[in-house]
Design a protein around this motif. Structure first.
Motif, PDB file in Angstrom:
ATOM      1  N   PHE A 130      90.840  43.671  37.919  1.00 22.01           N
ATOM      2  CA  PHE A 130      89.725  43.043  38.618  1.00 22.01           C
ATOM      3  C   PHE A 130      90.227  42.183  39.774  1.00 22.01           C
ATOM      4  CE2 PHE A 130      87.734  43.746  34.449  1.00 22.01           C
ATOM      5  CZ  PHE A 130      86.571  44.388  34.863  1.00 22.01           C
ATOM      6  N   LEU A 131      89.533  42.283  40.899  1.00 23.39           N
ATOM      7  CA  LEU A 131      89.801  41.385  42.010  1.00 23.39           C
ATOM      8  C   LEU A 131      89.265  39.998  41.668  1.00 23.39           C
ATOM      9  CD1 LEU A 131      88.689  43.611  45.028  1.00 23.39           C
ATOM     10  CD2 LEU A 131      91.006  43.307  44.128  1.00 23.39           C
ATOM     11  N   TRP A 132      89.982  38.989  42.134  1.00 25.15           N
ATOM     12  CA  TRP A 132      89.514  37.615  41.957  1.00 25.15           C
ATOM     13  C   TRP A 132      88.168  37.444  42.658  1.00 25.15           C
ATOM     14  CZ3 TRP A 132      93.204  32.936  43.297  1.00 25.15           C
ATOM     15  CH2 TRP A 132      92.730  31.791  42.665  1.00 25.15           C
ATOM     16  N   GLU A 133      88.062  38.070  43.818  1.00 22.39           N
ATOM     17  CA  GLU A 133      86.820  38.023  44.582  1.00 22.39           C
ATOM     18  C   GLU A 133      86.847  39.179  45.573  1.00 22.39           C
ATOM     19  OE1 GLU A 133      84.307  34.868  47.401  1.00 22.39           O
ATOM     20  OE2 GLU A 133      86.279  34.328  46.593  1.00 22.39           O
ATOM     21  N   ASP A 134      85.725  39.866  45.718  1.00 19.58           N
ATOM     22  CA  ASP A 134      85.660  40.907  46.737  1.00 19.58           C
ATOM     23  C   ASP A 134      85.460  40.220  48.086  1.00 19.58           C
ATOM     24  OD1 ASP A 134      83.250  40.225  45.346  1.00 19.58           O
ATOM     25  OD2 ASP A 134      82.167  41.689  46.557  1.00 19.58           O
ATOM     26  N   GLU A 164      94.090  39.184  46.599  1.00 19.18           N
ATOM     27  CA  GLU A 164      95.183  40.105  46.294  1.00 19.18           C
ATOM     28  C   GLU A 164      95.973  39.673  45.060  1.00 19.18           C
ATOM     29  OE1 GLU A 164      97.667  40.942  49.615  1.00 19.18           O
ATOM     30  OE2 GLU A 164      96.023  41.678  50.872  1.00 19.18           O
ATOM     31  N   LEU A 165      95.518  38.613  44.396  1.00 22.53           N
ATOM     32  CA  LEU A 165      96.144  38.172  43.153  1.00 22.53           C
ATOM     33  C   LEU A 165      95.359  38.764  41.982  1.00 22.53           C
ATOM     34  CD1 LEU A 165      96.801  34.404  43.953  1.00 22.53           C
ATOM     35  CD2 LEU A 165      98.340  36.335  44.250  1.00 22.53           C
ATOM     36  N   LEU A 166      96.051  39.467  41.121  1.00 19.07           N
ATOM     37  CA  LEU A 166      95.424  40.144  39.983  1.00 19.07           C
ATOM     38  C   LEU A 166      95.834  39.409  38.712  1.00 19.07           C
ATOM     39  CD1 LEU A 166      96.290  43.793  41.087  1.00 19.07           C
ATOM     40  CD2 LEU A 166      94.226  42.474  41.630  1.00 19.07           C
ATOM     41  N   VAL A 187     104.498  34.043  43.405  1.00 20.71           N
ATOM     42  CA  VAL A 187     103.667  33.318  44.362  1.00 20.71           C
ATOM     43  C   VAL A 187     103.687  31.824  44.021  1.00 20.71           C
ATOM     44  CG1 VAL A 187     101.329  33.021  45.260  1.00 20.71           C
ATOM     45  CG2 VAL A 187     102.197  35.315  44.743  1.00 20.71           C
ATOM     46  N   PRO A 188     104.008  30.954  44.972  1.00 22.53           N
ATOM     47  CA  PRO A 188     104.046  29.512  44.694  1.00 22.53           C
ATOM     48  C   PRO A 188     102.723  29.012  44.121  1.00 22.53           C
ATOM     49  CG  PRO A 188     105.031  29.983  46.837  1.00 22.53           C
ATOM     50  CD  PRO A 188     104.418  31.271  46.356  1.00 22.53           C
ATOM     51  N   GLY A 189     102.836  28.129  43.129  1.00 22.29           N
ATOM     52  CA  GLY A 189     101.654  27.569  42.493  1.00 22.29           C
ATOM     53  C   GLY A 189     101.079  28.418  41.377  1.00 22.29           C
TER      54      GLY A 189
END
Length: 599
Positions: A475-479, A504-506, A571-573
């Motif tokens: 799932f995308l975090w948001e489209d 782009e973060l899954l 990815v940082p954070g």
């Protein structure tokens, strides 16, 4: 009549080459997809399929006593054991995990066979390392026009819903047949001149499989492997209660769960090399984990194995919420799950004088949160979620009024044009916030019986599947909107920003948030089938086709937190694993092993 059909099916007469082609294509695909096995169960395939199985021991089961006798006459000692069962209520007379392979070529066509129950029974008797191969016809079959009322035909989506969410697709073959009119004319030609039509069909079958052209296939031969949800659930529980010195979440010194475990990756940014405890307290993560754990504990899979530590965690939060200053620091994201957790804990521990009155804590928190929060933030939906567990155990008129008012507040936030729930917080469109809202709304529907709101839940689930679920199940975090895409491109060009945008973060937890939303929708009476999507969502977590699965990657027994669309985990954070993620994972696995996450 039915018994006669089943007996004739066992040993089929010779057929024209263009008909025999299909039999051979299914048979040879089944042999190849199943491979070499130890114990194999054949479920009423034509005897030539059974005869060619590469197995140490073969058991054959038919769906009529006469069919079983016919199979015995044809196969004799080639089969080690024969059995039969009622096709309308198939029960396999074998113990759990008895076979490491099963095959069924043909029977899924039959309307009188309860294929859902049969598939569940096969899952029971096939071990966690096993494989099940079966075939189904599609409406593209040349036999569909004349046989659609007598036999079952499945489009690719329907076929995949047969085995989801308990199985994952491991491999498949697509079988091509000529269109109905061409097939009919070719079938009337002399057998000696049908060869070119067979050759063409074979070539086109190979092309379909190479191109993944499911919609053009006449038959699907599917190889599926079981998800071992029970083992994953055990590993997740162990991870949460394992000491921090062993890369677990349990802080033995303070007898409570940690917020998170941070990780460090190697120089290439591809492999986790170290985990370290993160004991920062934000009153969010451990509360969420506790709610998931209590859902497991009160389920029929729950045990008392971790009761001592559950009591310690409950005592820690009971003390925390008794302090007014601390309680004011807690967001709705933490307080809602606590209402749920203390309500559920009352089922298990309130007969134990040492543990205190957990239901009283839940009542106090519900009254406090009803006064403090106004449901302007999407995370407030978790309050509604928690209140529903209290209402199940303490169904007062006043609490019902609060639940219904909260439902109204949530539904008022559903946008008529965009479908999603749009609250005041800037992250309201994001996947997790939409799912939290569905949790609260679906649970409220379940406990109040206000099923008219099920359509509201369905619309957001459908939007999520259609717009945010990738082909691989993630799932995308948001489209992203066009404005987001343009803004991101400008930042890359003008500022040289290299971190991936949030869409782009899954995240692994986004998969289980969806599974839990579907489970609550089903429990509320929802009838639309999302089983395939649930299976695909979990399948993404466990997929190891392009490298280690997220579970193997973490080394913790639970999945890594995330990966980017191009497979990065540095990815940082984001280089940590939160207790809340494991809590949702435990809740989802509990739904899956108890059957509440499937229709």
């Amino acid at each position: 009549m039915r018994d006669e059909v089943l007996e004739r099916w066992v040993k089929q007469p010779a057929a024209a080459p263009i008909v025999q082609y299909l039999r051979d294509a299914e048979k040879e695909s089944a042999w190849e997809l199943l491979g070499r096995r130890g114990r194999v169960l054949d479920l009423a395939s034509e005897v030539n399929v059974t005869r060619g199985l590469d197995a140490e021991r073969v058991t054959r089961l038919d769906f009529a006593e006469g069919a079983s006798e016919s199979a015995r006459d044809a196969l004799g000692d080639d089969v080690d054991e024969y059995a039969w069962t009622d096709p309308e209520a198939p029960t396999l007379p074998f113990p759990d995990d008895h076979f490491d392979g099963a095959v069924s070529i043909g029977p899924y066509d039959w309307r009188f066979l309860d294929v859902e129950r049969l598939t569940a029974e096969v899952r029971r008797v096939v071990g966690s390392e096993g494989r099940f191969v079966f075939s189904v016809p599609t409406p593209r079959s040349p036999y569909f026009a004349g046989g659609k009322h007598r036999m079952r035909y499945y489009d690719p989506d329907e076929a995949r819903r047969l085995f989801a969410p308990r199985w994952q697709l491991a491999d498949y073959d697509l079988v091509y047949q000529l269109p109905q009119r061409v097939h009919a004319h070719a079938g009337h030609l002399p057998w000696s001149v049908q060869g070119p039509f067979v050759d063409l069909s074979e070539r086109l079958s190979e092309r379909l499989s190479a191109r993944d052209a499911w919609e053009d296939a006449s038959y699907l031969v599917l190889a599926v492997e079981p998800f071992d949800y029970d083992a994953h659930l055990d590993a997740a529980l162990d991870c949460l209660f394992r000491p921090t010195r062993e890369n677990g979440f349990w802080d033995g010194a303070n007898e409570r769960l940690l917020r998170a475990l941070d990780y460090r990756v190697d120089a290439d940014g591809e492999q986790i090399v170290e985990w370290t405890p993160n004991d920062e307290n934000q009153w969010r993560y451990a509360t969420f984990a506790l709610a998931g754990l209590l859902q497991w504990r009160v389920s029929d899979r729950g045990t008392d194995a971790y009761d001592e530590r559950l009591r310690s965690q409950l005592a820690h939060f009971r003390e925390a919420v008794s302090d007014e200053t601390t309680r004011e620091e807690m967001p709705s994201y933490g307080l809602g799950p606590l209402v749920a957790a203390f309500s559920l804990a009352s089922d298990v521990f309130d007969s134990d004088d040492e543990s205190g009155d957990h239901l009283a804590v839940a009542r106090d928190l519900q009254a406090y949160t009803a006064d403090r929060f106004d449901f302007s933030n999407s995370e407030d939906s978790l309050l509604l979620y928690g209140w529903t567990y209290l209402y199940e155990r303490d169904p007062t008129d006043a609490l019902r009024d609060d639940v219904v008012r909260a439902m109204d507040a949530v539904v008022d936030r559903q946008d008529g044009w965009e479908t999603l729930f749009l609250f005041d917080n800037p992250t309201t469109r994001r996947h997790q916030n939409q799912m939290y809202t569905l949790w609260g709304l679906a649970r409220a529907i379940e406990v109040t019986g206000l099923t008219g709101y099920l359509e509201n839940v369905e619309r957001v689930l459908d939007y999520t599947v259609e717009n945010r679920m990738r082909d691989d199940g993630a799932f995308l975090w948001e489209d992203p909107t066009r404005r987001m895409l343009v803004g991101n491109e400008l930042r890359h060009r003008l500022r040289g920003e290299r971190s991936p945008p949030h869409w782009e973060l899954l995240y692994e937890c986004h998969q289980t948030f969806f599974v839990n939303a579907v489970a609550h929708y089903y429990a509320a009476g929802g009838e639309k089938n999302y089983d395939r999507e649930v299976g695909d969502a979990m399948g993404w977590i466990y997929d190891d086709s392009d490298g280690p699965s997220l579970v193997d990657q973490s080394g913790l027994g639970v999945p890594t937190r995330f990966q980017t669309a191009d497979g990065r985990i540095d990815v940082p954070g984001q280089t940590f694993k939160g207790a809340y993620e494991v809590g949702s994972y435990v809740a989802a696995l509990t739904h899956l092993v108890t059957g509440t996450a499937e229709r």
